[in-house]
Design a protein around this motif. Structure first.
Motif, short mmCIF file in Angstrom:
data_model
loop_
_atom_site.label_atom_id
_atom_site.label_comp_id
_atom_site.label_asym_id
_atom_site.label_seq_id
_atom_site.Cartn_x
_atom_site.Cartn_y
_atom_site.Cartn_z
N VAL A 25 0.81 -1.21 0.00
CA VAL A 25 0.00 0.00 0.00
C VAL A 25 0.85 1.26 0.00
O VAL A 25 0.71 2.14 -0.86
CB VAL A 25 -0.98 -0.01 1.18
N SER A 26 1.76 1.41 0.98
CA SER A 26 2.56 2.63 1.03
C SER A 26 3.48 2.73 -0.18
O SER A 26 3.77 3.83 -0.66
CB SER A 26 3.37 2.68 2.33
N THR A 27 3.94 1.58 -0.70
CA THR A 27 4.80 1.59 -1.89
C THR A 27 4.04 2.15 -3.09
O THR A 27 4.56 2.97 -3.85
CB THR A 27 5.30 0.17 -2.20
N LEU A 28 2.79 1.72 -3.26
CA LEU A 28 2.00 2.22 -4.38
C LEU A 28 1.67 3.70 -4.23
O LEU A 28 1.64 4.44 -5.22
CB LEU A 28 0.71 1.41 -4.50
N ILE A 29 1.43 4.16 -3.01
CA ILE A 29 1.17 5.58 -2.80
C ILE A 29 2.39 6.41 -3.20
O ILE A 29 2.27 7.49 -3.77
CB ILE A 29 0.78 5.85 -1.33
N ASP A 35 0.38 11.22 -7.52
CA ASP A 35 -0.56 12.02 -8.30
C ASP A 35 -1.95 11.42 -8.31
O ASP A 35 -2.93 12.11 -8.57
CB ASP A 35 -0.05 12.19 -9.74
N ARG A 36 -2.06 10.10 -8.04
CA ARG A 36 -3.36 9.42 -8.03
C ARG A 36 -3.41 8.38 -6.91
O ARG A 36 -3.49 7.18 -7.17
CB ARG A 36 -3.60 8.76 -9.39
N PHE A 60 -2.47 12.93 6.96
CA PHE A 60 -1.23 12.77 7.72
C PHE A 60 0.04 12.80 6.86
O PHE A 60 1.14 12.69 7.40
CB PHE A 60 -1.27 11.45 8.49
N GLY A 61 -0.09 12.92 5.54
CA GLY A 61 1.09 12.94 4.67
C GLY A 61 1.61 11.54 4.38
O GLY A 61 1.03 10.54 4.81
N THR A 62 2.73 11.47 3.67
CA THR A 62 3.28 10.18 3.24
C THR A 62 4.36 9.64 4.17
O THR A 62 4.83 8.52 3.98
CB THR A 62 3.88 10.30 1.83
N SER A 83 11.80 10.91 2.56
CA SER A 83 12.65 10.42 1.48
C SER A 83 13.11 9.01 1.75
O SER A 83 13.17 8.17 0.86
CB SER A 83 13.85 11.35 1.30
N GLU A 84 13.46 8.73 3.00
CA GLU A 84 13.91 7.39 3.35
C GLU A 84 12.81 6.36 3.10
O GLU A 84 13.06 5.24 2.69
CB GLU A 84 14.32 7.36 4.83
N ALA A 85 11.55 6.79 3.34
CA ALA A 85 10.44 5.86 3.16
C ALA A 85 10.17 5.57 1.69
O ALA A 85 9.44 4.67 1.36
CB ALA A 85 9.16 6.43 3.80
N ARG A 86 10.76 6.35 0.80
CA ARG A 86 10.56 6.10 -0.62
C ARG A 86 11.28 4.84 -1.04
O ARG A 86 10.98 4.27 -2.05
CB ARG A 86 11.07 7.29 -1.45
#
Length: 453
Positions: A134-138, A143-144, A365-367, A450-453
């Protein structure tokens, strides 16, 4: 810490990698663990071969949903840290092992092994697998986000579309044998292990600082809920927004999951005393049909939320859902078409609620730690996984013991679900943007994001 090919550093996408290759990886896992929604197909065979009541045969499903929420809550931070490949691998091992242990439980007539296997160990696989992409796809689709989470979670809703007819065919018609049921569990465990491995091998995460070409983050897309600020998972638990969404998710899920868990016997009971009763094959087809609308709702409604906003789409889920339950309660078994259409729409809202909530969390809450926050919110699903089946099965068993038949077995449950949806509607109305005091400082929030990316 993940090691070897499971490590997050091993799956950072190379330049030019297409983000559209990631959704199939998510679908490989979610279509597999989505078998959970076909549990009602196993209920009659288990009840006949092991001498169980409807409430007892619901135990693995209830425990599985409880463990889904708990493992998602406690494992959310690990998933963020170790990455989606590690999470998908853990999910595959637990989910498949749960089936194998269940096969042993049926073969030896030890029902507690089925509860422990499918519900306990398999439930952990459900939770870790559910949040794994889920978080990876976000992050791949900032943008979507509604569409992205809809793609992933669509697979979970659609798993029963495959599993229901497949399981029904393997189990065959009554009378069922212990060997047939045990074999079905065994084959499911092995086949799903192979299919989930495809997702494990394919998944990737974006490189630090990656963003879609030409896209720039905005604070408002016509929706004041959307923010570029970040809130940590720890601080999110201190906000009223988190707990309001907890209530929204819990009651929306309770209203859908109770009927979904009992879908096959429920439609048979509803029309048993009519001139057109529903047979076993048709009941399994009804489960598959609900799975289809559950799956499509996750993509269609969550994608629509990118246009109309999350709060507005939840007004539809909760408000229209309550009206549809009222229609079923008032028309009872007068029209099979009305019953089926209402159930289909309700399940589309149920699925849409799951797919939209990660994007709702991202808006609020942001990414930064959205995966961990999402995992904690899924404890609402755990509660609903107990409440929904318990309400429907306990009332149905009680009414059956009192000599009642047909729709009378479920009327009380339907009105309870209407009340829960109204409470959820009010909770959604109370959601407001998160106050700045809960935001992460820009200096600490940005590197973490950025680290979570």
């Amino acid at each position: 810490m993940a090691v070897g090919f499971l490590d997050r550093s091993r799956i950072v996408a190379s330049p030019g990698w297409s983000r559209w290759l990631v959704p199939p990886a998510a679908l490989a896992v979610h279509l597999s663990i989505g078998q959970a929604y076909a549990w009602s197909v196993f209920k009659p065979p288990l009840e006949k071969t092991l001498g169980l009541s409807g409430t007892e045969s619901a135990l693995p499903f209830q425990l599985g949903i409880v463990m889904l929420g708990l493992s998602a809550a406690f494992g959310g931070t690990l998933v963020e840290r170790n990455g989606p490949r590690w999470a998908m691998f853990v999910s595959m091992v637990c989910f498949s092992s749960g089936f194998l242990l269940s096969a042993l439980g049926v073969a030896t007539s030890q029902y507690w092994l089925v509860v422990l296997g499918w519900g306990g160990i398999g439930g952990i696989g459900l939770g870790i697998g559910y949040i794994s992409p889920v978080s990876t796809l976000i992050k791949w689709f900032p943008d979507r986000p509604g569409m992205a989470t809809g793609i992933a979670i669509m697979g979970f809703g659609g798993g029963a579309l495959i599993a229901s007819p497949w399981s029904s065919q393997m189990l065959g018609a009554a009378p069922w044998s212990v060997g047939t049921v045990a074999t079905a569990f065994l084959v499911h465990g092995l086949v799903y292990a192979v299919f989930m491995t495809l997702g494990i091998l394919l998944v990737r995460v974006p490189a630090d600082g990656w963003k879609p070409s030409g896209w720039e983050p905005k604070t408002d897309h016509g929706n004041a809920m959307i923010t570029t600020a970040n809130v940590s998972a720890r601080n999110a638990l201190r906000t009223p927004q988190f707990w309001l969404l907890w209530v929204v998710l819990c009651f929306n899920v309770t209203a859908g999951i109770g009927i979904l868990e009992k879908a096959s016997p429920m439609i048979a009971d509803f029309f048993r005393e009519t001139s057109t009763p529903v047979g076993t094959a048709a009941a399994a087809g009804f489960v598959a049909l609900l799975s289809l609308t559950n799956m499509l709702g996750r993509f269609v409604w969550s994608s629509t939320s990118d246009l109309v906003g999350r709060k507005n789409i939840y007004r539809l889920y909760l408000g229209a859902g309550a009206l549809l339950y009222l229609v079923i309660a008032l028309t009872t078994n007068a029209s099979k078409l009305v019953f089926v259409l209402c159930a289909m729409l309700i399940l589309s809202f149920y699925g849409g609620g799951f797919a939209t909530v990660p994007a709702y969390l991202k808006d609020l809450f942001g990414t930064y730690q959205v995966g961990a926050i999402h995992g904690r919110l899924l404890t609402a699903w755990s509660m609903a996984g107990v409440l929904g089946p318990l309400i429907v099965n306990a009332i149905s068993d009680s009414q059956k013991a009192a000599g009642k038949v047909g729709p009378d077995l479920y009327t009380t449950s339907l009105f309870i679900m209407i009340g829960l949806l109204i409470v959820g509607f009010v909770a959604n109305e109370l959601v407001r943007p998160v106050k700045a005091k809960y935001h992460e400082p820009a200096s600490s929030g940005e590197p973490a994001r950025s680290e979570a990316r």
